[in-house]
Design an enzyme around this catalytic site. Structure first.
Site, PDB file in Angstrom:
ATOM      1  CE  LYS A   1      -4.105   1.789   2.369  1.00 57.77           C
ATOM      2  NZ  LYS A   1      -5.022   1.930   1.248  1.00 57.77           N
TER       3      LYS A   1
HETATM    4  C1  LIG Z   1      -6.544   0.019  -4.003  1.00 55.50           C
HETATM    5  C2  LIG Z   1      -7.244  -0.540  -2.814  1.00 55.50           C
HETATM    6  N1  LIG Z   1      -7.755  -1.781  -2.879  1.00 55.50           N
HETATM    7  C3  LIG Z   1      -8.402  -2.322  -1.839  1.00 55.50           C
HETATM    8  C4  LIG Z   1      -8.577  -1.632  -0.654  1.00 55.50           C
HETATM    9  C5  LIG Z   1      -9.279  -2.270   0.491  1.00 55.50           C
HETATM   10  O1  LIG Z   1      -8.356  -2.633   1.485  1.00 55.50           O
HETATM   11  P1  LIG Z   1      -8.769  -2.664   3.012  1.00 55.50           P
HETATM   12  O2  LIG Z   1      -9.991  -3.512   3.102  1.00 55.50           O
HETATM   13  O3  LIG Z   1      -7.619  -3.276   3.709  1.00 55.50           O
HETATM   14  O4  LIG Z   1      -9.014  -1.278   3.416  1.00 55.50           O
HETATM   15  C6  LIG Z   1      -8.061  -0.329  -0.545  1.00 55.50           C
HETATM   16  C7  LIG Z   1      -8.210   0.436   0.690  1.00 55.50           C
HETATM   17  O5  LIG Z   1      -7.304   0.544   1.451  1.00 55.50           O
HETATM   18  C8  LIG Z   1      -7.375   0.212  -1.637  1.00 55.50           C
HETATM   19  O6  LIG Z   1      -6.868   1.454  -1.574  1.00 55.50           O
END
Ligand SMILES: Cc1ncc(COP(=O)(O)O)c(C=O)c1O
Length: 364
Positions: free
Chosen positions: A174
């Site tokens: 991330k």
């Molecule tokens: C690109 C992306 N995909 C998926 C998610 C979902 O991830 P999470 O459930 O850990 O927030 C997020 C959010 O953080 C995201 O930015």
């Protein structure tokens, strides 16, 4: 050409914590500044997290804190960020931040980035000479895709932009820079009158939204793209997979063709910000009955009951801020703290690792 209210389509930021945690200490909001020549500003060198803290009868409870912080540390490792932050230290700092903020619910934003050493400034792409900084901020964030979206669903499009390829920018980290791709997807969607865009991977399979994972329901089965479709290993995605298992709803992780979206019985997004948000149309094609479907509603209900602390979670997913007891060694006062397991409601057992289910995932 531009939708008039597109730039306004974000949730209202109501309350912001007046302090920010920075490398072991709490500082005032106004003092949390970086130099404009910092490496991160020019080259996007940051990794971050988004974590929700929910209001419960026992006070604020942070949702899957350790799993989020573990993902943050994994993201930092991928980008060779050599720091001395520990999982316990980051978790304890987050709890203390919520305690000090007085917020009953909030969104937490930890970030690690490459800054600037003003004594020995370095301006090149090579990130190694630049020091690392870690901050955690918090604010009260409403429903990411709008209040009605949770019930009514959202209208989305398939983006003309592809998701990042795994050997260009790893989607499983991330990283701040990944969100340039997300911004292209989001801006195109908003400009064309949609709430969100769904990106395909480089092979044309469905990947994810600009800030959400996606699930499809077909003939009673819940289907979601695998990690190999360049998705972020979402913690809400992992929660939904666990919830489906508990509800005895079959879950399949496999490659999904774009056309399968149009003929799905139900579709929904998952994400910390978006939570579980139904999708009612894709490219103006109505999905199912054009409103939240029954299976989505069941999963959503369980998700919200768990986050509010009204139903036991499949794992120890809530860290109750008011009951939290920091461990003796894991001080938030300095990077060098060597933390031991803190006495939290989550720390008694090791959290389920959202990454662990993904090994079984790369099967498409
Ligand atoms: C690109 C992306 N995909 C998926 C998610 C979902 O991830 P999470 O459930 O850990 O927030 C997020 C959010 O953080 C995201 O930015």
């Amino acid at each position: 050409m531009f939708s008039e209210d597109a730039p306004k389509k974000d949730v209202k930021t109501v309350r912001i914590a007046s302090e920010i945690w920075n490398d072991g200490q709490f500082i005032n909001w106004n003092d949390a500044r970086v130099h404009v020549m910092s490496h991160v500003i020019h080259y996007g060198s940051s990794v971050f997290e988004g974590i929700r803290c929910y209001a419960t009868k026992r006070g604020p409870a942070i949702y899957r804190l350790r799993e989020h912080m573990r993902r943050l540390l994994n993201s930092a490792k991928i980008y060779r960020m050599d720091h001395s932050l520990t999982l316990d230290q980051l978790c304890e700092a987050s709890v203390e931040l919520v305690q000090r903020s007085g917020l009953d619910q909030c969104y937490l934003r930890p970030i690690i980035f490459r800054s600037l050493d003003e004594e020995r400034p370095a301006f090149g792409v090579n990130p190694f000479p630049n020091p690392l900084s870690c901050y955690i901020g918090a604010w009260d964030w409403g429903k990411y895709l709008g209040d009605e979206a949770i019930e009514q669903g959202v209208d989305v499009c398939v983006s003309t932009w592809n998701r990042l390829t795994p050997n260009s920018m790893p989607a499983m980290a991330k990283a701040g820079a990944n969100y340039m791709n997300s911004q292209l997807i989001k801006m195109e969607a908003l400009t064309n009158g949609y709430s969100e865009g769904i990106a395909l991977d480089d092979r044309g399979f469905v990947s994810e939204g600009s800030g959400e994972n996606i699930f499809l329901i077909h003939d009673g089965k819940v289907i979601t793209p695998p990690l190999s479709s360049s998705i972020l290993p979402g913690i809400t995605r992992d929660s939904v997979i666990h919830i489906c298992r508990e509800l005895q709803i079959p879950v399949v992780e496999t490659g999904i063709q774009r056309a399968a979206l149009y003929v799905a019985d139900e579709l929904f997004f998952t994400g910390t910000a978006a939570e579980v948000t139904p999708i009612r149309s894709v490219d103006r094609i109505t999905i199912g009955a054009g409103k939240r479907g029954d299976i989505t509603a069941r999963i959503q209900q369980v998700y919200f009951e768990i986050t509010k602390g009204e139903r036991p979670a499949p794992g120890e997913w809530l860290t109750y801020v008011n009951d939290f007891k920091p461990s003796a060694d894991a001080s938030t006062n300095g990077h060098k703290a060597q933390a031991s397991e803190p006495a939290t409601t989550t720390a008694a057992s090791e959290p389920t690792d959202p990454m662990s289910s993904y090994t079984a995932l790369v099967t498409d």
